[in-house]
Write an enzyme that holds these catalytic residues in place. Structure first.
Site, PDB file in Angstrom:
ATOM      1  CE  LYS A  49       3.136  -7.825  -0.500  1.00  0.00           C
ATOM      2  NZ  LYS A  49       3.031  -8.522  -1.803  1.00  0.00           N
ATOM      3  CB  THR A  50       7.379 -10.734  -3.122  1.00  0.00           C
ATOM      4  OG1 THR A  50       6.711  -9.760  -3.594  1.00  0.00           O
ATOM      5  CG2 THR A  50       7.651 -11.753  -4.401  1.00  0.00           C
ATOM      6  CG  ASP A 240       0.743 -10.788  -2.807  1.00  0.00           C
ATOM      7  OD1 ASP A 240       1.218 -10.455  -1.690  1.00  0.00           O
ATOM      8  OD2 ASP A 240       0.930 -10.380  -3.765  1.00  0.00           O
ATOM      9  CD  GLU A 241       0.139  -6.332  -2.007  1.00  0.00           C
ATOM     10  OE1 GLU A 241      -0.330  -5.737  -0.761  1.00  0.00           O
ATOM     11  OE2 GLU A 241       0.872  -6.008  -2.616  1.00  0.00           O
ATOM     12  CD  GLN A 271       2.375  -0.794   2.349  1.00  0.00           C
ATOM     13  OE1 GLN A 271       2.449  -0.441   0.834  1.00  0.00           O
ATOM     14  NE2 GLN A 271       3.176  -1.771   2.764  1.00  0.00           N
ATOM     15  NE  ARG A 616       5.491   3.226  -1.233  1.00  0.00           N
ATOM     16  CZ  ARG A 616       5.382   1.910  -0.973  1.00  0.00           C
ATOM     17  NH1 ARG A 616       5.662   1.012  -1.913  1.00  0.00           N
ATOM     18  NH2 ARG A 616       5.164   1.517   0.245  1.00  0.00           N
TER      19      ARG A 616
END
Length: 662
Positions: A49-50, A240-241, A271, A616
């Site tokens: 994503k980043t 973002d997010e 998420q 994770r």
């Protein structure tokens, strides 16, 4: 009406062009090179994503968009710095004019430039949480409530109520019904406190953290010329997010993008796990409805986890009705072992298994820093903390303080300490200060009288005769009665019974007024009481707590801070990753939590939380649950395995059979 833009690299642009197709996978590249207009990028866990956002910024600048016309909104300053640093390394251009930062930091910049439009004077102060609580305590006192009064909510609790109401657009009464029902009868007084608080902030020319969002949005909504200026400036808005945005943040984005419609939001609906702090899952789900022309891009290649972990993750989220369907695909090769399902006898055996498996993993070459134990709620970690301490396994807690260091645990333990040792001055004063109207000076005076008695049996009958502040009179009598109940004739009762007596008689009312997260703290104390039932002697129980706490510090004092196992709630673990992950207490009522079982929406959020936990893990995943749980008042109770486990096909997991002496 949204303007139309064409992205085209200026002919005189310096430096080599970035080969986006070579540096990105096909799905990332499609999002990065998207044409102007609204776009929703669903970026699965571990999918880069980043990287996608970073390259999108680089793509815009390389194609002629001046940096000062780009706004990049993030949730942490660290994320903003990381993305801007990466962009700077990709391009020869000077990008210092680019606006990048958190919603709050951008709101602050806008308010600093236009304070009068928001109703404040230039040079306004920003209060931190402590300043905010102090101001609220002053408001409470002005309304006739003593801040030391344990019945009316403290400033910290009011700050939580007001923040949630503002960020969700809910009324004070609605927030109290949902989060603090024990204060519902005071809703009119609490609403009045909010009005007085707003007036005091204005008089002090001060804003709290929520004002940086709320006042900015109101300024843009009520001052069209200011809104138009920033709508023209920010030709491209990147977020973002996005799944974590609340009502105010979504409206802030919408008003800035109103002129041009060039808004790209990146996130993962699977998420979205922060509704408890005001995040609105519908923002990402309904984005295509608010922007009918929006293009939806999915990024599904996962670079983090082995295929077996991703198969479990895909199965874990499949039952959710409200979602953008996607299938995480592993970039990595398959691992030799499947994720493990580990049923265990009880919580003690669960903790023992985790401790011993961690030691085995270290022998197999996995460093402790690459191991995490994740759980739904902080109190789930108590037995694991104790077992790690016994085995000398260093650990760090990211979900809060170590269990026995928490204020509410130490408060209740003070009653037991004093019952066992009536010469314990620290324990006596801690008990006394819990009562309304009793501060350090009053506690000192009371101790001077109490310390004159030889033992508890002679002291307790005299306690009601002590002179205490008027506000404390009723509570002081209750304290004396409680001490008589937990140590009749000076003889301490079993520690589990003592803890329950203290909670019910005194501490529960105190905790409701004192702590915003009362429910979580009450669960901690219930867990403490359950643990104490293993001991018939209060002295033995307290000795064990002291030894564990001191060993805890000894074990970690000389350790490299990075060489520790991480213990974390799943909420705190979002965005992080480890080679080996244990997800514990996978039983109905624990994960998913008991409160979530009443609502389909809440169950779906719990399932998303499980999905976050699973994703994770890079290499190894262990899902554990105990068959039995010691429950206060009921003895041992059978536990039903989490419904989420039943939704994962058995073929995807290897079930481990653990003997009683693992």
């Amino acid at each position: 009406m949204a303007r139309q833009y064409t992205l085209q690299r200026p002919a005189a642009a310096a430096g080599p062009r970035i080969d986006f197709a070579a540096e990105l996978n096909a799905q990332q590249c499609a999002a990065v090179t998207a044409p102007p207009g609204p776009a929703l990028v669903i970026a699965g866990a571990g999918s880069g994503k980043t990287r996608t956002l970073t390259y999108r910024v680089a793509y815009l600048v390389e194609n002629g968009v001046p940096p000062h016309n780009i706004l990049l909104l993030t949730f942490t300053n660290k994320a903003a710095r990381e993305m801007l640093d990466r962009v700077a390394n990709l391009l020869p251009n000077d990008i210092s004019g680019l606006w990048g930062g958190t919603f709050h930091s951008v709101g602050n910049r806008l308010l600093r430039r236009n304070p009068e439009a928001a109703g404040f004077a230039p040079g306004f102060s920003i209060m931190d949480r402590e300043d905010q609580q102090d101001l609220l305590d002053a408001v409470i006192a002005k309304l006739g409530h003593n801040p030391k009064d344990k019945l009316f909510p403290k400033g910290e609790v009011l700050a939580d109520v007001f923040s949630y109401a503002i960020n969700t657009g809910r009324s004070i009464e609605d927030v109290l019904v949902e989060k603090h029902p024990h204060f519902l009868e005071m809703s009119a007084e609490i609403a009045e406190a909010q009005k007085k608080y707003e007036a005091k902030k204005k008089d002090a020319n001060s804003m709290d953290f929520d004002d940086l969002l709320e006042k900015t949005l109101l300024m843009l909504q009520q001052t069209p010329e200011i809104a138009a200026h920033y709508q023209r400036q920010f030709q491209f808005v990147l977020v973002d997010e996005y799944q974590d945005t609340n009502r105010i943040q979504a409206e802030f984005i919408d008003i800035l993008a109103q002129h041009h419609g060039n808004v790209m939001v990146v996130g993962d609906d699977a998420q979205s796990i922060y509704s408890w702090r005001g995040a609105n899952f519908k923002n990402i789900l309904d984005f295509p409805k608010r922007y009918p022309a929006a293009q939806v891009y999915k990024i599904e290649t996962n670079y983090r986890s082995v295929p077996g972990v991703l198969e479990v993750a895909n199965a874990a989220i499949a039952a959710n009705v409200n979602q953008f369907r996607k299938e995480l695909v592993a970039h990595r090769e398959a691992a030799p072992v499947k994720p493990a399902l580990v049923p265990l006898g009880d919580s003690a055996q669960q903790a023992l298994f985790i401790a011993q498996r961690v030691l085995e993993l270290r022998e197999e070459g996995i460093e402790l820093r690459d191991i995490a134990v994740l759980y739904r709620a902080h109190y789930h970690s108590m037995e694991v903390q104790m077992e790690f301490t016994r085995h000398g396994i260093p650990f760090q807690i990211t979900s809060g303080l170590r269990f026995f260091e928490q204020a509410h645990v130490k408060d209740v333990a003070a009653f037991l300490k004093f019952a066992v040792n009536p010469r314990d001055e620290v324990a006596f004063k801690r008990m006394a200060r819990l009562l309304p109207g009793i501060g350090a000076r009053s506690a000192e005076q009371l101790w001077a009288k109490a310390s004159a008695f030889a033992d508890l049996a002679t002291l307790i009958p005299q306690l009601p005769t002590f002179s205490v502040p008027a506000k404390a009179a009723k509570a002081w009598k209750q304290l004396a009665h409680t001490l008589e109940e937990i140590a009749p004739a000076g003889a301490p009762q079993p520690p589990g019974e003592m803890i329950h007596s203290v909670i019910e008689a005194i501490y529960d009312d105190y905790a409701k007024a004192e702590f915003p997260n009362y429910e979580a703290r009450r669960e901690d104390l219930n867990t403490l009481a359950n643990f104490a039932k293993q001991y018939s002697s209060a002295g033995d129980f307290l000795d064990q707590l002291a030894l564990l706490t001191n060993l805890d510090h000894e074990a970690t004092a000389t350790q490299d801070e990075t060489e520790m196992v991480t213990l974390s709630s799943v909420h705190q673990a979002k965005g992080l990753e480890w080679k080996a992950v244990f997800v514990i207490w996978m039983t109905d009522g624990m994960f998913p939590s008991s409160r979530s079982l009443e609502s389909d929406d809440a169950i779906e959020e719990e399932r998303r939380l499980f999905y976050v936990a699973v994703t994770r893990a890079r290499d190894e995943l262990y899902l554990t649950y105990p068959h039995m749980r010691l429950n206060a008042g009921y003895g041992e109770m059978m536990q039903r395995p989490s419904r989420f486990l039943a939704e994962v096909p058995k073929a995807l997991l290897e079930e481990w059979q653990i003997s009683g002496g693992y």
